[in-house]
Write a protein that holds these residues in place. Structure first.
Motif, PDB file in Angstrom:
ATOM      1  N   LYS A  10      33.788 -32.828   6.377  1.00  0.00           N
ATOM      2  CA  LYS A  10      32.458 -32.876   6.962  1.00  0.00           C
ATOM      3  C   LYS A  10      32.438 -32.291   8.369  1.00  0.00           C
ATOM      4  CE  LYS A  10      30.865 -36.946   4.365  1.00  0.00           C
ATOM      5  NZ  LYS A  10      30.279 -38.298   4.464  1.00  0.00           N
ATOM      6  N   ALA A  11      31.308 -31.685   8.709  1.00  0.00           N
ATOM      7  CA  ALA A  11      31.080 -31.176  10.056  1.00  0.00           C
ATOM      8  C   ALA A  11      29.776 -31.747  10.587  1.00  0.00           C
ATOM      9  CB  ALA A  11      31.020 -29.650  10.065  1.00  0.00           C
ATOM     10  N   VAL A  12      29.733 -32.012  11.880  1.00  0.00           N
ATOM     11  CA  VAL A  12      28.542 -32.531  12.557  1.00  0.00           C
ATOM     12  C   VAL A  12      28.089 -31.512  13.597  1.00  0.00           C
ATOM     13  CG1 VAL A  12      27.636 -34.353  14.066  1.00  0.00           C
ATOM     14  CG2 VAL A  12      29.190 -34.940  12.179  1.00  0.00           C
ATOM     15  N   GLY A  58      36.249 -24.209   5.237  1.00  0.00           N
ATOM     16  CA  GLY A  58      36.458 -25.078   4.088  1.00  0.00           C
ATOM     17  C   GLY A  58      35.673 -26.369   4.140  1.00  0.00           C
ATOM     18  N   ILE A  59      34.792 -26.511   5.120  1.00  0.00           N
ATOM     19  CA  ILE A  59      33.942 -27.696   5.205  1.00  0.00           C
ATOM     20  C   ILE A  59      33.007 -27.744   3.994  1.00  0.00           C
ATOM     21  CG2 ILE A  59      32.017 -28.724   6.503  1.00  0.00           C
ATOM     22  CD1 ILE A  59      34.752 -29.213   7.783  1.00  0.00           C
ATOM     23  N   GLU A  60      32.854 -28.921   3.424  1.00  0.00           N
ATOM     24  CA  GLU A  60      32.040 -29.085   2.211  1.00  0.00           C
ATOM     25  C   GLU A  60      30.636 -29.605   2.504  1.00  0.00           C
ATOM     26  OE1 GLU A  60      34.311 -31.729  -0.232  1.00  0.00           O
ATOM     27  OE2 GLU A  60      36.123 -30.475  -0.116  1.00  0.00           O
ATOM     28  N   LEU A  99      20.440 -18.894   0.995  1.00  0.00           N
ATOM     29  CA  LEU A  99      20.049 -19.910   1.980  1.00  0.00           C
ATOM     30  C   LEU A  99      19.855 -21.267   1.319  1.00  0.00           C
ATOM     31  CD1 LEU A  99      17.529 -17.946   4.236  1.00  0.00           C
ATOM     32  CD2 LEU A  99      19.834 -18.697   4.831  1.00  0.00           C
ATOM     33  N   GLN A 100      19.281 -21.283   0.127  1.00  0.00           N
ATOM     34  CA  GLN A 100      19.106 -22.552  -0.578  1.00  0.00           C
ATOM     35  C   GLN A 100      20.453 -23.167  -0.941  1.00  0.00           C
ATOM     36  OE1 GLN A 100      16.339 -21.500  -3.816  1.00  0.00           O
ATOM     37  NE2 GLN A 100      14.778 -22.679  -2.742  1.00  0.00           N
ATOM     38  N   ASN A 101      21.405 -22.334  -1.321  1.00  0.00           N
ATOM     39  CA  ASN A 101      22.746 -22.827  -1.627  1.00  0.00           C
ATOM     40  C   ASN A 101      23.394 -23.415  -0.381  1.00  0.00           C
ATOM     41  OD1 ASN A 101      25.173 -23.085  -3.358  1.00  0.00           O
ATOM     42  ND2 ASN A 101      26.011 -21.553  -1.975  1.00  0.00           N
ATOM     43  N   LEU A 102      23.195 -22.731   0.752  1.00  0.00           N
ATOM     44  CA  LEU A 102      23.688 -23.251   2.019  1.00  0.00           C
ATOM     45  C   LEU A 102      23.024 -24.588   2.328  1.00  0.00           C
ATOM     46  CD1 LEU A 102      25.745 -21.903   3.974  1.00  0.00           C
ATOM     47  CD2 LEU A 102      23.794 -21.145   5.341  1.00  0.00           C
ATOM     48  N   GLY A 103      21.713 -24.653   2.094  1.00  0.00           N
ATOM     49  CA  GLY A 103      20.960 -25.879   2.352  1.00  0.00           C
ATOM     50  C   GLY A 103      21.417 -27.058   1.518  1.00  0.00           C
ATOM     51  N   SER A 104      21.946 -26.783   0.330  1.00  0.00           N
ATOM     52  CA  SER A 104      22.419 -27.871  -0.540  1.00  0.00           C
ATOM     53  C   SER A 104      23.624 -28.589   0.057  1.00  0.00           C
ATOM     54  CB  SER A 104      22.772 -27.329  -1.927  1.00  0.00           C
ATOM     55  OG  SER A 104      23.939 -26.513  -1.867  1.00  0.00           O
ATOM     56  N   PHE A 133      36.328 -35.587  11.251  1.00  0.00           N
ATOM     57  CA  PHE A 133      35.239 -34.625  11.087  1.00  0.00           C
ATOM     58  C   PHE A 133      35.332 -33.510  12.122  1.00  0.00           C
ATOM     59  CE2 PHE A 133      33.832 -37.743  14.129  1.00  0.00           C
ATOM     60  CZ  PHE A 133      33.000 -37.087  15.027  1.00  0.00           C
ATOM     61  N   LEU A 134      34.773 -32.373  11.762  1.00  0.00           N
ATOM     62  CA  LEU A 134      34.659 -31.230  12.654  1.00  0.00           C
ATOM     63  C   LEU A 134      33.359 -31.371  13.436  1.00  0.00           C
ATOM     64  CD1 LEU A 134      35.602 -28.304  13.504  1.00  0.00           C
ATOM     65  CD2 LEU A 134      34.209 -27.470  11.596  1.00  0.00           C
ATOM     66  N   LEU A 135      33.424 -31.200  14.752  1.00  0.00           N
ATOM     67  CA  LEU A 135      32.239 -31.269  15.603  1.00  0.00           C
ATOM     68  C   LEU A 135      32.021 -29.919  16.264  1.00  0.00           C
ATOM     69  CD1 LEU A 135      29.989 -32.893  17.066  1.00  0.00           C
ATOM     70  CD2 LEU A 135      31.699 -33.486  18.798  1.00  0.00           C
ATOM     71  N   LEU A 136      30.808 -29.388  16.108  1.00  0.00           N
ATOM     72  CA  LEU A 136      30.446 -28.099  16.684  1.00  0.00           C
ATOM     73  C   LEU A 136      29.222 -28.275  17.573  1.00  0.00           C
ATOM     74  CD1 LEU A 136      30.647 -25.983  13.399  1.00  0.00           C
ATOM     75  CD2 LEU A 136      32.379 -26.131  15.171  1.00  0.00           C
ATOM     76  N   LEU A 137      29.173 -27.571  18.681  1.00  0.00           N
ATOM     77  CA  LEU A 137      27.990 -27.608  19.528  1.00  0.00           C
ATOM     78  C   LEU A 137      26.824 -26.909  18.835  1.00  0.00           C
ATOM     79  CD1 LEU A 137      29.508 -26.741  23.032  1.00  0.00           C
ATOM     80  CD2 LEU A 137      29.034 -28.985  22.075  1.00  0.00           C
ATOM     81  N   GLY A 138      25.612 -27.375  19.121  1.00  0.00           N
ATOM     82  CA  GLY A 138      24.432 -26.800  18.489  1.00  0.00           C
ATOM     83  C   GLY A 138      23.909 -25.558  19.174  1.00  0.00           C
TER      84      GLY A 138
END
Length: 294
Positions: A10-12, A58-60, A99-104, A133-138
């Protein structure tokens, strides 16, 4: 027998700020939706580039922390087809499906009040569960200097280090007051055994407390904007929130990272790549130029 390392699934991405530094454009467009032209000449919102970065490693599943009122905006972008879909070329229709696949893979999490970066991260606690978890800045996007993406690099290093990890980069002393910084001991292969994490120090403090042996004078290790963290970080964030322990009026992440480092240890990794800020007009303009040409 070596203890198995939990896979980071997971990534946040905190994206619930008001974007006041990008006012007045941010009155009508979320700053995370401002466009960046990528290397293929496609205009993408910043948030999409960050999500794609996470997926590349590889984040799901990706949790984006937003204001409740902004849920329809992000939902429409990643999940809805545009009203003019039938008028699009076949290539662009196919991209809508992408984009929809990404959104899923995206879950929208909400921050009830804009009370700081640490508070936004804490809002992901229940969704993250008990996994690292992976944390990325927005408001940062990333470009690797090697074949592996930046997210792939840091996730691979986490598997080796088996403890919380902060991506870092070399910054000059003239810029150090803008960034979180670390100090510690250089180990090997770009790894740093961290002993201190400090938010936006002045140059005199950095020279005295944050210089890393072996680095040039007035060069320091600044936070890259990419972390892999254990869930113990949520305990420290929750403690600050319950005690209303604010820094400059907000709940911050850096002091909690320092506590986590003192409890569990923490590794820094000198990223093979560049990060680009998009959170202020001047740097956003420069990022528009540099990111495509990097």
């Amino acid at each position: 027998m070596t203890e198995s390392i939990a896979k980071v699934r997971k990534a946040v991405i905190p994206a619930a700020g008001f974007g006041t530094r990008m006012f007045p454009a941010s009155k009508v467009v979320k700053k995370e939706l401002f466009p960046i032209i990528d290397k293929d000449g496609r205009a993408k919102p910043i948030i999409q580039i960050i999500v794609e970065e996470a997926i590349s490693g590889g984040i799901e599943e990706v949790g984006i922390v937003v204001q409740k009122s902004d849920i329809p905006v992000f939902t429409d972008y990643f999940q809805a087809l545009p009203s003019y879909y039938q008028k699009l070329s076949a290539e662009k229709q196919e991209y809508c499906q992408y984009l929809q696949n990404l959104g899923s893979k995206i879950t929208l999490l909400t921050q009830s009040e804009q009370a700081g970066y640490g508070h936004a991260v804490f809002c992901a606690k229940e969704w993250v569960g008990d996994e690292p978890f992976l944390l990325l800045l927005g408001d940062h996007i990333y470009a690797s200097d090697v074949e592996k993406t930046c997210a792939s690099q840091i996730l691979q290093v986490y598997e080796q280090a088996n403890q919380s990890l902060i991506g870092v980069r070399i910054i000059p002393g003239t810029e150090i007051h803008h960034y979180g910084c670390i100090s510690g001991n250089l180990v090997a292969d770009g790894l740093i055994d961290i002993d201190t994490i400090y938010e936006k120090p002045d140059l005199n403090y950095a020279r005295e407390k944050l210089h890393v042996s072996g680095m040039k004078e007035d060069e320091f290790l600044g936070v890259f904007g990419m972390y892999v963290l254990t869930t113990k970080i949520f305990d420290y964030l929750e403690e600050n929130i319950k005690q209303n322990a604010r820094e400059k009026g907000e709940f911050q992440l850096t002091s909690c990272l320092d506590k986590l480092q003192r409890l569990e240890g923490m590794t820094g990794y000198l990223m093979k790549g560049r990060c680009f800020d998009t959170g202020m007009p001047d740097v956003y303009r420069q990022t528009m130029i540099d990111f495509r040409n990097d």
